[in-house]
Design an enzyme around this catalytic site. Structure first.
Site, PDB file in Angstrom:
ATOM      1  N   HIS A 160      29.047 -12.929 120.460  1.00  0.00           N
ATOM      2  CA  HIS A 160      29.905 -12.132 119.564  1.00  0.00           C
ATOM      3  C   HIS A 160      31.395 -12.396 119.792  1.00  0.00           C
ATOM      4  CE1 HIS A 160      26.535  -9.982 117.968  1.00  0.00           C
ATOM      5  NE2 HIS A 160      26.201  -9.447 119.121  1.00  0.00           N
ATOM      6  N   ASP A 196      19.180 -14.814 118.900  1.00  0.00           N
ATOM      7  CA  ASP A 196      19.400 -13.399 119.220  1.00  0.00           C
ATOM      8  C   ASP A 196      19.207 -12.560 117.948  1.00  0.00           C
ATOM      9  OD1 ASP A 196      21.080 -11.661 121.517  1.00  0.00           O
ATOM     10  OD2 ASP A 196      21.401 -10.931 119.472  1.00  0.00           O
ATOM     11  N   HIS A 198      21.044 -10.307 116.823  1.00  0.00           N
ATOM     12  CA  HIS A 198      22.320 -10.072 116.142  1.00  0.00           C
ATOM     13  C   HIS A 198      22.998 -11.385 115.771  1.00  0.00           C
ATOM     14  CE1 HIS A 198      21.556  -6.538 118.786  1.00  0.00           C
ATOM     15  NE2 HIS A 198      21.897  -5.893 117.693  1.00  0.00           N
ATOM     16  N   ASP A 285      16.295  -9.737 121.910  1.00  0.00           N
ATOM     17  CA  ASP A 285      16.313  -8.406 121.297  1.00  0.00           C
ATOM     18  C   ASP A 285      15.596  -8.419 119.944  1.00  0.00           C
ATOM     19  OD1 ASP A 285      18.425 -10.017 120.510  1.00  0.00           O
ATOM     20  OD2 ASP A 285      19.982  -8.545 120.939  1.00  0.00           O
TER      21      ASP A 285
HETATM   22 ZN   LIG Z   1      21.778  -9.165 120.322  1.00  0.00          ZN
END
Ligand SMILES: [Zn+2]
Ligand SMILES: [Zn+2]
Lengths: 343, 343
Positions: A160, A196, A198, A285
């Protein structure tokens, strides 16, 4: 394959984040890396090694110099104002505000260099950031040196983090720094595959105008899932990078059948791109019982991910990212690695 | 002069904000308006009246339609997800992220439409926002109707709210909506004089390209003071608005001697501009004992501010903004108004 792990991550502990209108203990906590390390040893994946120490030179190839300098000073500046709890921003330079002047107070700098209140500093945070970076670079060096694969057990994660901001538990974008280092050390074309849950907004931002680094992301739909403001299908790159960015946003409840189809497609992109090396942003995740995510992958699916990536037949660097169902985090993350090795 | 006050503000209570790495009860609380109202009555400033009810038409002249719609739905969307505490954003669309797609989940929308975690929703927040807007517009109507001055006892305040975002306790920019309404109802040129301790970033953003509304701000240096990312001296307006924005950032510890010099200069600008009406964003967090600010004005200084504004000799609308030293908030805010009236 070798695993690179730094004990420095343990000092990045006890931090809080803003979620659901409350400050809650971060889901991103030390036990995550410990459980993955334990599983690496349990299955005998290979040696667990301390990384070499690296300067910030490689990080400075993809991150803003002022941002890197800030990371090293943030906790001390925060503590100097009498604060003892997690250093968190409070205001962000959104549209309608200026981004061309770096402010001087710590409260303002925290906001200037972040996208949320999800990347907080504690006293040991900066050492952990550097240890995590060291793991990514040492593992990259392994792969550049001829090993088929290596695992950077990074914590804190990185995907991120943008060129000049932190967020979502991430400070330095380990996968991006490693990909750039690989470019600078012999690889003409590098692919980053982010699995991931996200969207890896930082990675996308860093390479968005680059044609030499393909970025593929499989993730929760940003309309409803963090980080919300990037990760749509129409983001295909810009300028020299046009066509070198691929997003696969998937809805709540996606299982491995649909998820695997996106992975197949992304792998096809990587083959067509002709990547010399693959960097995998390895988050787990996507797991069905992850406390903050909404896909439905099972522990039996993770080895299949590794096997599919192995079929690419390219040197592969695994960089650890997210995953918050700690009881299964070792089984799931290491499952990808053993699957990659075909065992 | 008449004061317009809406009881609806009382429902905007119990909200928390992110500050210093903690969630703390907002300094912006109901007693603020109650103490100012009590002081208005104590000194016999004039009648305290309930405002008329207004539609959102006037607000839509300076705010984004999607943003106004969001304000009306935010709490219900938040509560529908099982939340009971303050609705706060957690991620913001800073540089490197997209602003061209409005997300659909409440967590994402809170971030999309805000600049910080300092404008939180509680069950009564939207009614308070509308009541505050009603006060500003009803007071503006008074002034347009020929009264020399009127006081909109607005709560929540408004000057940090931009065309499409909330922040810093502010949701609808009451002063800006009132200024636009005055423009639309006979005033050719309107000046907004913002004397709150904090830069009125929302007001500046709304009128930055407009030559018909002069915006003057006297405030704490944004390098160290909220809202951090706007309020520098080189922000002089753009396009048709070039020259119609004036910022007076002042350092920690500024007393009335220096502050008053900036006020004199701003008043000179307003005279030269030839404003038909003056809208004062009246914050009293410039007070020496304000808990979140760093100027050194005393209670004796506030009547001087009012007297200086009165010397402009123009119809004047006072719109209440910040001020967090609640014990003196009535004396200080109403001091400006009695000073204006020369008593
Ligand atoms: Zn994540
Ligand atoms: Zn203020």
């Amino acid at each position: 394959m070798k695993t690179f792990y730094s004990e420095a991550h343990r000092g990045h502990a006890g931090h809080f984040e803003l979620a659901g209108g409350r400050l809650v203990p971060c889901f991103e906590k030390p036990v995550r890396a410990e459980y993955v390390r334990a599983r690496v040893e349990e299955v005998g994946l290979g040696p667990v090694l301390a990384p070499k120490s690296w300067s910030l030179d490689a990080a400075a190839r993809v991150h803003d110099a002022g941002y890197l300098d800030f990371l090293g000073r943030a906790w001390d500046m925060w503590a100097a104002e009498g604060n003892h709890t997690t250093a968190l921003a409070m205001t962000w330079p959104v549209r309608g505000l200026r981004n061309d002047i770096v402010p001087t107070s710590i409260e303002a700098m925290l906001g200037y260099y972040s996208m949320d209140a999800g990347a907080g500093f504690m006293p040991g945070t900066y050492a952990a950031i550097r240890g995590s970076l060291d793991c990514a670079l040492t593992a990259a060096e392994c792969v550049a040196g001829g090993e088929a694969a290596a695992f950077a057990l990074c914590r804190p994660p990185g995907h991120h983090a943008g060129s000049a901001f932190m967020g979502g538990y991430c400070f330095i974008n380990n996968a991006s720094v490693a990909a750039q280092w690989l470019r600078d050390n012999g690889a003409a074309r590098v692919a980053i595959l982010d699995v991931d849950y996200h969207h890896g907004n930082g990675t996308q931002e860093i390479f968005y105008a680059r044609g030499d680094v393909l970025v593929c992301n499989i993730h929760g739909d940003p309309n409803t899932e963090y980080p919300f403001f990037l990760g749509h299908v129409d983001e295909t790159g810009t300028g020299a990078g046009e066509g070198a960015n691929a997003n696969y946003p998937l809805p709540f409840g996606t299982d491995f059948e649909s998820w695997g189809a996106a992975l197949d497609h992304a792998c096809g992109r990587i083959e067509a791109f002709g990547a010399d090396v693959v960097v995998v942003s390895l988050g787990v995740d996507t797991f069905e019982r992850d406390p903050i995510s909404h896909f439905k992958l099972t522990s039996a699916d993770y080895p299949k991910i590794g096997a599919r990536i192995a079929k690419l037949g390219r040197p592969t660097l695994f960089v650890f990212e997210g995953g918050y169902a700690v009881d299964e985090i070792g089984i799931n993350a290491v499952g990808v690695l053993t699957g990659f090795e075909g065992r």
